[in-house]
Design an enzyme around this catalytic site. Structure first.
Site, PDB file in Angstrom:
ATOM      1  CD  GLN A 169      -7.165 -17.614  16.462  1.00  9.67           C
ATOM      2  OE1 GLN A 169      -8.171 -16.932  16.294  1.00  9.67           O
ATOM      3  NE2 GLN A 169      -5.974 -17.214  16.068  1.00  9.67           N
ATOM      4  CG  ASP A 314      -1.926 -18.959   9.678  1.00 11.82           C
ATOM      5  OD1 ASP A 314      -3.025 -18.404   9.471  1.00 11.82           O
ATOM      6  OD2 ASP A 314      -1.554 -19.315  10.816  1.00 11.82           O
ATOM      7  NE  ARG A 345      -3.434 -13.000   6.360  1.00 14.16           N
ATOM      8  CZ  ARG A 345      -2.966 -13.711   7.372  1.00 14.16           C
ATOM      9  NH1 ARG A 345      -3.194 -15.001   7.431  1.00 14.16           N
ATOM     10  NH2 ARG A 345      -2.269 -13.126   8.328  1.00 14.16           N
ATOM     11  NE  ARG A 387       0.489 -16.031   9.038  1.00 12.66           N
ATOM     12  CZ  ARG A 387       1.489 -16.431   9.826  1.00 12.66           C
ATOM     13  NH1 ARG A 387       2.711 -16.533   9.358  1.00 12.66           N
ATOM     14  NH2 ARG A 387       1.270 -16.734  11.087  1.00 12.66           N
TER      15      ARG A 387
HETATM   16  C1  S3P Z   1      -4.184 -20.114  15.153  1.00 16.16           C
HETATM   17  C2  S3P Z   1      -5.246 -20.610  14.453  1.00 16.16           C
HETATM   18  C3  S3P Z   1      -5.616 -20.150  13.119  1.00 16.16           C
HETATM   19  C4  S3P Z   1      -4.467 -19.400  12.457  1.00 16.16           C
HETATM   20  C5  S3P Z   1      -3.844 -18.399  13.377  1.00 16.16           C
HETATM   21  C6  S3P Z   1      -3.289 -19.094  14.608  1.00 16.16           C
HETATM   22  C7  S3P Z   1      -3.913 -20.641  16.508  1.00 16.16           C
HETATM   23  O1  S3P Z   1      -6.706 -19.243  13.231  1.00 16.16           O
HETATM   24  O2  S3P Z   1      -4.927 -18.764  11.284  1.00 16.16           O
HETATM   25  O3  S3P Z   1      -2.793 -17.721  12.731  1.00 16.16           O
HETATM   26  O4  S3P Z   1      -2.832 -20.368  17.067  1.00 16.16           O
HETATM   27  O5  S3P Z   1      -4.776 -21.340  17.046  1.00 16.16           O
HETATM   28  P1  S3P Z   1      -8.233 -19.760  13.271  1.00 16.16           P
HETATM   29  O6  S3P Z   1      -8.426 -20.519  14.531  1.00 16.16           O
HETATM   30  O7  S3P Z   1      -9.055 -18.515  13.222  1.00 16.16           O
HETATM   31  O8  S3P Z   1      -8.391 -20.616  12.054  1.00 16.16           O
END
Ligand code: S3P
Length: 433
Positions: A169, A314, A345, A387
């Site tokens: 992200q 995840d 979690r 989840r």
């Molecule tokens: C995601 C990145 C991950 C993941 C989330 C979706 C994405 O988060 O846990 O469910 O779509 O880029 P982080 O970037 O916080 O690791």
């Protein structure tokens, strides 16, 4: 509030598909909305999180036609969005909020991003800091960089950023901002996180360069509209992969599922735990996809940590369930990111597994699980986290008596239809009616 009732399930013999990938569905709308024409998206995940992204772009003046639940036509605006009349509600979706920050940072207007109670507690400084270095003006109205966020868009300058967290992200927010910035933008991450943004930018004819753990993108490039087919979500498939893997005699085939190597860490973990897995990649167009076949065995414990963690981040809740069903002591470490997901979690899994009778030691960055016991059905909370709810439901399939999972609406953020699929495996009983 909807509760689920679950009872022990027989061995699985099935061929299934799972709904569209959540991460890819978000990005399919974002990139199509920023591109230069119209494109059709098929296999879209019609879950609450992805619908938050869809509504956000509609508020920003993007015309989106829904041909059916999973098929959209997005009319791209060449990067020229229109000011939203109201705050953009990201709901429960961290991906929506963080990636929108990157996109909105360069738009010449003010926007405000809000979220639900869970999202309002999640850290946003991780995107605010690098975007501020690029020249963005983002104010957090919550404490310590928490949402709501107000973005005053303006011109951006590319940066070379070394991220302290392996987060797709964060990486994606910076790359999407860099697309509209001056000069080149690069992001170096401590470990490889999922690379959907990079692959999907390339699909739209913007080619980021990758050297080691650094991705570089030249600003000012234009996205070409191209139809896109979203594969099934391996993170949704994960619940059934674990259920089948841990039931000796089971055989499960999951078709048309995403097999991006930055997401298939769960298969490697299950193979280490003794499961027999066949991964068949059928296409690498845009995103790799294909079938996964798994045979159930008596699982054995393993250690999950280090650079594998971002690839299974995840899946750790359902892998904790696999650990509970595996003989020996499984160690999950280097996973403190789990504490800032939709809920903490680590705490939630430890509490719920203990309710079933599993011996769990909670550590700061993970947990140790003594598996292979005999478990009794339990009444557990979802903590508003999809989840957690789905993982506990799977453990219910291996437990004596009845399991009740409370407050399961949150599952609609990623896997509408999960419970119906579970009931097909368990076979409906009166208490399930
Ligand atoms: C995601 C990145 C991950 C993941 C989330 C979706 C994405 O988060 O846990 O469910 O779509 O880029 P982080 O970037 O916080 O690791």
């Amino acid at each position: 509030m909807t509760d689920w009732k679950i009872r022990r399930a027989p061995a699985i013999h099935a061929e299934i598909t799972v709904p569209g990938d959540k991460s890819i569905s978000h990005r399919s709308i974002m990139l199509a909305a920023l591109a230069n024409g119209s494109a059709q998206i098929t296999g879209f995940l019609p879950s609450e999180d992805c619908l938050s992204t869809m509504k956000a772009f509609q508020q920003l003046g993007v015309e989106i036609e829904r041909l059916d639940d999973t098929t959209l036509i997005v009319h791209g605006k060449r990067g020229n969005l229109t000011p939203p009349a109201e705050a953009i509600d990201c709901g429960n979706s961290g991906t929506t909020m963080r990636l929108m920050c990157g996109i909105l940072a360069s738009q010449p207007f003010r926007s405000r991003l809000i979220g639900d109670a869970s999202l309002s507690k999640r850290p946003m400084k991780r995107v605010i800091d690098p975007l501020t270095q690029m020249g963005a003006r983002i104010t957090a109205e919550g404490e310590n960089g928490r949402p709501p966020l107000v973005i005053e868009g303006g011109s951006l300058q590319g940066i070379a950023y070394t991220s302290p967290v392996a987060s797709a992200q964060v990486k994606s927010a910076i790359l999407l901002a860099g697309l509209f910035g001056k000069g080149s933008t690069s992001v170096t991450e401590p470990e490889q996180s999922r690379d959907h943004t990079e692959r999907m930018l390339a699909w739209h004819v913007v080619r980021p360069r990758k050297i080691g753990l650094t991705v570089t993108l030249l600003g000012g490039q234009h996205l070409e509209s191209r139809d896109f087919e979203v594969p099934g979500d391996i993170s949704s498939a994960a619940f059934w992969l674990v259920a089948a893997a841990a039931m000796p005699g089971s055989h499960l085939l999951i078709k048309n599922v995403g097999l991006n190597p930055t997401r298939t860490g769960i298969l490697a973990v299950l193979i280490r735990m003794g499961a027999q897995v066949n991964e068949i990649i059928e296409s690498t167009d845009g995103e790799p996809r294909g079938s996964v076949e798994i045979y159930g065995v008596e699982l054995k414990a393993t250690t999950i940590g280090g650079k594998e963690i971002p690839n299974v981040i995840d899946e750790l809740p359902i892998l904790a369930v696999a650990a509970a069903l595996a003989k020996g002591r499984t160690i999950i470490k280097d996973a403190k990111e789990l504490r800032v997901k939709e809920t903490d979690r680590i705490a939630a899994i430890a509490k719920n597994l203990r309710a079933f009778g599993v011996d769990v030691l909670e550590t700061e960055d993970g947990m140790e699980i003594e598996g292979g016991g005999k478990y009794h059905g339990a009444e557990v909370e979802s903590f508003g986290d999809h989840r957690i709810a789905m993982s506990c439901a799977v453990l219910g399939m291996f437990s004596d008596g009845h399991t009740v999972v409370r407050d399961t609406e949150c599952v609609n953020t990623s896997y509408p239809g999960f419970y119906e699929q579970l009931l097909r495996f368990v076979k409906p009983s009166k208490s399930n009616d």
